[in-house]
Design a protein around this motif. Structure first.
Motif, PDB file in Angstrom:
ATOM      1  N   ILE A  44       0.809  -1.218   0.000  1.00 29.76           N
ATOM      2  CA  ILE A  44       0.000   0.000   0.000  1.00 29.76           C
ATOM      3  C   ILE A  44       0.841   1.267   0.000  1.00 29.76           C
ATOM      4  O   ILE A  44       0.322   2.381   0.009  1.00 29.76           O
ATOM      5  CB  ILE A  44      -0.934  -0.038   1.234  1.00 29.76           C
ATOM      6  CG1 ILE A  44      -2.164   0.811   1.029  1.00 29.76           C
ATOM      7  CG2 ILE A  44      -0.180   0.350   2.507  1.00 29.76           C
ATOM      8  CD1 ILE A  44      -3.240   0.554   2.043  1.00 29.76           C
TER       9      ILE A  44
ATOM     10  N   ASN B  74       2.503   3.018  -2.093  1.00 28.97           N
ATOM     11  CA  ASN B  74       2.345   4.043  -3.134  1.00 28.97           C
ATOM     12  C   ASN B  74       0.894   4.483  -3.335  1.00 28.97           C
ATOM     13  O   ASN B  74       0.598   5.265  -4.244  1.00 28.97           O
ATOM     14  CB  ASN B  74       2.904   3.522  -4.467  1.00 28.97           C
ATOM     15  CG  ASN B  74       4.393   3.240  -4.386  1.00 28.97           C
ATOM     16  OD1 ASN B  74       5.135   3.998  -3.755  1.00 28.97           O
ATOM     17  ND2 ASN B  74       4.835   2.153  -5.004  1.00 28.97           N
ATOM     18  N   ARG B  75       0.016   4.000  -2.476  1.00 30.78           N
ATOM     19  CA  ARG B  75      -1.406   4.364  -2.602  1.00 30.78           C
ATOM     20  C   ARG B  75      -2.056   4.402  -1.219  1.00 30.78           C
ATOM     21  O   ARG B  75      -3.066   3.757  -0.970  1.00 30.78           O
ATOM     22  CB  ARG B  75      -2.137   3.384  -3.524  1.00 30.78           C
ATOM     23  CG  ARG B  75      -1.897   1.913  -3.197  1.00 30.78           C
ATOM     24  CD  ARG B  75      -2.564   0.983  -4.208  1.00 30.78           C
ATOM     25  NE  ARG B  75      -2.383  -0.417  -3.864  1.00 30.78           N
ATOM     26  CZ  ARG B  75      -3.154  -1.110  -3.048  1.00 30.78           C
ATOM     27  NH1 ARG B  75      -4.202  -0.528  -2.496  1.00 30.78           N
ATOM     28  NH2 ARG B  75      -2.910  -2.365  -2.784  1.00 30.78           N
TER      29      ARG B  75
ATOM     30  N   PRO C 134      -4.318   5.326   1.645  1.00 30.61           N
ATOM     31  CA  PRO C 134      -5.646   5.938   1.720  1.00 30.61           C
ATOM     32  C   PRO C 134      -5.588   7.247   2.508  1.00 30.61           C
ATOM     33  O   PRO C 134      -4.885   7.353   3.519  1.00 30.61           O
ATOM     34  CB  PRO C 134      -6.477   4.885   2.464  1.00 30.61           C
ATOM     35  CG  PRO C 134      -5.725   3.606   2.288  1.00 30.61           C
ATOM     36  CD  PRO C 134      -4.283   3.984   2.242  1.00 30.61           C
ATOM     37  N   ASP C 135      -6.328   8.230   2.070  1.00 30.02           N
ATOM     38  CA  ASP C 135      -6.312   9.542   2.735  1.00 30.02           C
ATOM     39  C   ASP C 135      -6.653   9.426   4.209  1.00 30.02           C
ATOM     40  O   ASP C 135      -6.070  10.114   5.059  1.00 30.02           O
ATOM     41  CB  ASP C 135      -7.299  10.492   2.042  1.00 30.02           C
ATOM     42  CG  ASP C 135      -6.812  10.923   0.664  1.00 30.02           C
ATOM     43  OD1 ASP C 135      -5.593  10.830   0.416  1.00 30.02           O
ATOM     44  OD2 ASP C 135      -7.655  11.347  -0.152  1.00 30.02           O
TER      45      ASP C 135
ATOM     46  N   LYS D 284      -3.474   8.461   6.328  1.00 28.51           N
ATOM     47  CA  LYS D 284      -2.205   9.182   6.219  1.00 28.51           C
ATOM     48  C   LYS D 284      -1.768   9.818   7.527  1.00 28.51           C
ATOM     49  O   LYS D 284      -0.573   9.896   7.820  1.00 28.51           O
ATOM     50  CB  LYS D 284      -2.305  10.244   5.122  1.00 28.51           C
ATOM     51  CG  LYS D 284      -2.293   9.657   3.715  1.00 28.51           C
ATOM     52  CD  LYS D 284      -2.406  10.748   2.656  1.00 28.51           C
ATOM     53  CE  LYS D 284      -2.368  10.153   1.264  1.00 28.51           C
ATOM     54  NZ  LYS D 284      -2.522  11.195   0.202  1.00 28.51           N
TER      55      LYS D 284
END
Length: 237
Positions: A150, A152-153, A155-156, A159
């Motif tokens: 995960i 590189n992606r 979830p907002d 973060k």
């Protein structure tokens, strides 16, 4: 009844000495199909405040070498002595890359909630750990991870909870399998997601530890979507 071995221990003692998800629960699950002999020497690598070392000594009768970098040997010795285990557990303050042991000394190495800090690279096992293990020595590792890669992606909603340093060491079962397949001395027996995530984490979140209080929001936000616990079982070739 789940975790019959772990439930033997005084709840307040365990809560006081947890440094993350309940390591006794993780270890009990990790070793549910593993047999020990009482004359075995076991390296507990990254033992923290020694809950896993106590569990190994009490439940399996093995001699434990309890190694940690963050907790002093003197502090752990007091804890082991209070449990009547001062002659069965040897506390050692050491870095995982500077372990002060003879070659082929250990029958097994156990590492709960620690191996990812120093072992998530292609060199650690073969360069630093393998030589200390006897041929066919048991390797049992329980670590936090991710259900999928995960990095590189992110979830907002996660973060603000995942520190970059910590996230760098949290990987998936497939990631760990690919890493360990590159080792010349690690024979993989099993790598899979553990089903004790909720129980181990809830025990930690129910403590008054300031870090546990901070983790409550993270686990609530994750809601079972991304994080997991990973079991790695193998042998020294």
């Amino acid at each position: 009844m789940k975790y019959l071995k772990s439930k033997k221990y005084n709840n307040e003692f365990v809560k006081e000495n947890m440094m993350g998800p309940n390591s006794m629960i993780i270890l009990e699950k990790l070793l549910e199909n593993v047999n020990f002999k009482s004359n075995m020497r076991v390296l507990d690598l990254g033992c923290g405040k020694g809950l896993t070392s106590i569990f190994l000594a009490k439940e399996y009768g093995v001699q434990v070498f309890a190694v940690d970098l963050w907790i002093s040997a003197s502090e752990n010795y007091k804890r082991f002595k209070s449990m009547g285990l001062e002659n069965q557990i040897i506390p050692i303050h050491a870095d995982a890359t500077e372990l002060p042991f003879a070659d082929e000394y250990f029958d097994a190495v156990i590492s709960v909630d620690a191996y990812h800090y120093f072992g998530s690279n292609e060199t650690y096992f073969d360069k630093y750990l393998s030589k200390l293990l006897k041929k066919d020595a048991l390797i049992a590792i329980g670590i936090p991870g991710m259900k999928s890669e995960i990095h590189n992606r992110i979830p907002d909603k996660m973060k603000s909870y995942w520190e970059e340093e910590a996230l760098a060491t949290w990987n998936s079962c497939d990631w760990w399998k690919n890493l360990l397949l590159k080792s010349t001395s690690f024979e993989i027996k099993k790598i899979q997601e553990m089903d004790c995530f909720d129980d181990a984490w809830q025990a930690w979140l129910n403590t008054d530890n300031k870090f546990a209080l901070e983790d409550r929001a993270m686990i609530k936000a994750d809601n079972g979507e991304y994080m997991n616990l990973i079991c790695i079982i193998g042998n020294k070739k």
